[in-house]
Design a protein around this motif. Structure first.
Motif, PDB file in Angstrom:
ATOM      1  N   LEU A 233      -7.354 -37.717  47.429  1.00 28.57           N
ATOM      2  CA  LEU A 233      -6.473 -36.705  48.308  1.00 28.57           C
ATOM      3  C   LEU A 233      -5.362 -35.976  47.080  1.00 28.57           C
ATOM      4  O   LEU A 233      -5.355 -34.675  47.136  1.00 28.57           O
ATOM      5  N   LEU A 234      -4.789 -36.909  46.273  1.00 32.44           N
ATOM      6  CA  LEU A 234      -3.915 -36.382  45.416  1.00 32.44           C
ATOM      7  C   LEU A 234      -4.508 -35.584  44.408  1.00 32.44           C
ATOM      8  O   LEU A 234      -3.891 -34.409  44.152  1.00 32.44           O
ATOM      9  N   ILE A 235      -5.749 -35.760  43.722  1.00 33.44           N
ATOM     10  CA  ILE A 235      -6.285 -35.075  42.972  1.00 33.44           C
ATOM     11  C   ILE A 235      -6.835 -33.829  43.674  1.00 33.44           C
ATOM     12  O   ILE A 235      -6.650 -32.631  43.038  1.00 33.44           O
ATOM     13  N   GLY A 236      -7.265 -33.730  44.948  1.00 38.17           N
ATOM     14  CA  GLY A 236      -7.457 -32.383  45.296  1.00 38.17           C
ATOM     15  C   GLY A 236      -6.472 -31.623  45.705  1.00 38.17           C
ATOM     16  O   GLY A 236      -6.445 -30.542  45.764  1.00 38.17           O
ATOM     17  N   HIS A 241      -3.210 -26.640  44.335  1.00 39.08           N
ATOM     18  CA  HIS A 241      -1.549 -26.457  44.296  1.00 39.08           C
ATOM     19  C   HIS A 241      -0.730 -26.534  45.612  1.00 39.08           C
ATOM     20  O   HIS A 241      -0.165 -25.787  45.528  1.00 39.08           O
ATOM     21  N   LEU A 242      -1.245 -27.662  46.423  1.00 42.26           N
ATOM     22  CA  LEU A 242      -0.401 -27.791  47.764  1.00 42.26           C
ATOM     23  C   LEU A 242       0.866 -28.355  47.240  1.00 42.26           C
ATOM     24  O   LEU A 242       1.126 -29.391  46.442  1.00 42.26           O
ATOM     25  N   ASP A 243       1.753 -27.785  48.157  1.00 43.92           N
ATOM     26  CA  ASP A 243       3.158 -28.423  47.728  1.00 43.92           C
ATOM     27  C   ASP A 243       3.214 -29.869  48.119  1.00 43.92           C
ATOM     28  O   ASP A 243       2.688 -30.201  49.228  1.00 43.92           O
ATOM     29  N   TRP A 284      -8.946 -25.381  52.694  1.00 48.78           N
ATOM     30  CA  TRP A 284      -9.130 -26.300  51.587  1.00 48.78           C
ATOM     31  C   TRP A 284      -8.560 -27.577  51.920  1.00 48.78           C
ATOM     32  O   TRP A 284      -9.416 -28.833  51.320  1.00 48.78           O
ATOM     33  N   VAL A 285      -7.643 -27.933  52.562  1.00 48.23           N
ATOM     34  CA  VAL A 285      -7.194 -29.316  52.791  1.00 48.23           C
ATOM     35  C   VAL A 285      -8.454 -29.920  53.857  1.00 48.23           C
ATOM     36  O   VAL A 285      -8.480 -31.229  53.591  1.00 48.23           O
ATOM     37  N   ALA A 286      -8.777 -28.994  54.663  1.00 44.71           N
ATOM     38  CA  ALA A 286      -9.935 -29.889  55.503  1.00 44.71           C
ATOM     39  C   ALA A 286     -11.055 -30.201  54.881  1.00 44.71           C
ATOM     40  O   ALA A 286     -11.827 -31.228  54.954  1.00 44.71           O
TER      41      ALA A 286
END
Length: 365
Positions: A233-236, A241-243, A284-286
């Motif tokens: 998840l961190l890589i994704g 570029h999620l805050d 994109w998170v989903a």
């Protein structure tokens, strides 16, 4: 009557009645068990914490002993590794996560303003909502509810602080429990076995080995799976570029320890942050969460846990719902390992019963 005793269904019915009667009698004399349960609860936190660390660090101790390192030195090396891990986390990971968390807290007013604007928008379109919902989201009703529940929230906060102090004190005892588990954990089964006859002792040793394997598979597997999911998840999150990527990934890593519902809890804050940052990021998170769960379910979990914890998803859902209603969050957290241990014990007793039955048939023949 004697013919009925030969019927399997009748024996099961009698056993069920006896078990129900036993449970009823135990409920009537609960005052005897309350002090015992209080005592167990006092040592539960350090014992469970030390048990988790025991299964995490035991492979390292065995590896060092394989290279002729004395056990006490191997335990000392384990503690040094734990201290080094804590140092790395506090020096390199925690500051970044703290900065991101502070920025998230600072941006909460903006998020709340957006929520308020959303509520105002819906109020201006009350015809789209049922009357009950429109009435509930009015600002004056919201404030009345806040005042109504403020006293209970204060009481809950005081209780939480008292539990937190007790929890911190219990954590201080974890290193001491861990030391003796690493040093003398293997002596427990032989110690109990010496008071049993040969056949029962061998059966108990096999049962203890099976339970140990089940707990090891769950604890090591769940922690490794959570770690890998957090990294994915961190890589994704970094790619899109999620805050607050690190903070959200760490939160997902922690919640993923909770069976079944953990991944759903993990995605909620990430989705909210993505919606306020850029609505398209929520999609994109989903997608990232879906990919991570597919990798975890089809690649990581089967290779890490194997078939030691092969539990049907419907069984997991039922266990979590039942345990959550009975024991709250702790019930949800420990429902699966407790079920796995009970399942292992029942399977072992069934195998012993079948082996004893076959032996009797062989002796008769």
């Amino acid at each position: 009557m004697f013919r009925l005793l030969d019927k399997a269904w009748f024996r099961v019915l009698v056993a069920a009645i006896l078990v129900s009667l036993l449970i009823f009698l135990l409920a009537k004399i609960d005052f005897i068990f309350d002090p015992l349960l209080s005592t167990i609860g006092a040592v539960a936190v350090p014992f469970i914490g030390a048990g988790i660390l025991y299964y995490v660090t035991r492979p390292l101790m065995y590896l060092l002993e394989k290279y002729k390192v004395p056990r006490l030195l191997a335990i000392l090396a384990v503690y040094l590794v734990l201290i080094l891990t804590g140092y790395i986390i506090t020096q390199f990971i925690a500051p970044i996560a703290q900065q991101q968390f502070s920025r998230l807290i600072d941006n909460l007013p903006k998020m709340l303003d957006s929520v308020q604007q959303f509520i105002v928008y819906w109020q201006n379109n009350q015809s789209l909502l049922p009357a009950q919902i429109s009435e509930a989201i009015k600002p004056e009703n919201i404030m009345n509810n806040v005042e109504k529940y403020s006293e209970s929230v204060t009481t809950a906060l005081i209780n939480f602080l008292s539990y937190l102090v007790s929890f911190i004190f219990a954590l201080v005892l974890v290193p001491f429990f861990l030391f003796f588990l690493l040093k003398d954990g293997e002596k427990l089964v032989p110690f109990i076995r010496q008071y049993l006859n040969k056949r029962v002792g061998e059966s108990f040793a096999r049962l203890a080995k099976s339970v140990d394997h089940t707990l090891q598979a769950f604890i090591q597997g769940q922690l490794l799976v959570s770690f890998f999911v957090g990294v994915l998840l961190l890589i994704g999150y970094l790619i899109i570029h999620l805050d607050y990527a690190l903070t959200l990934a760490l939160f997902a890593m922690l919640t993923n320890v909770i069976p079944f519902i953990g991944p759903f809890l993990a995605v909620i804050p990430a989705m909210l942050v993505a919606l306020f940052q850029d609505p398209i990021l929520a999609v994109w998170v989903a997608v990232i969460m879906l990919i991570a769960q597919q990798i975890e379910g089809n690649l990581i979990s089967p290779n890490v846990m194997g078939k030691a914890l092969s539990i049907h998803p419907l069984t997991i859902i039922t266990l979590i719902l039942a345990a959550g209603s009975i024991a709250g969050f702790l019930g949800i957290l420990f429902a699966i390992p407790v079920y796995s241990v009970v399942k292992t014990i029942i399977h072992h007793l069934y195998e012993e019963w079948m082996a004893s039955r076959e032996k009797k048939i062989t002796d008769i023949d």
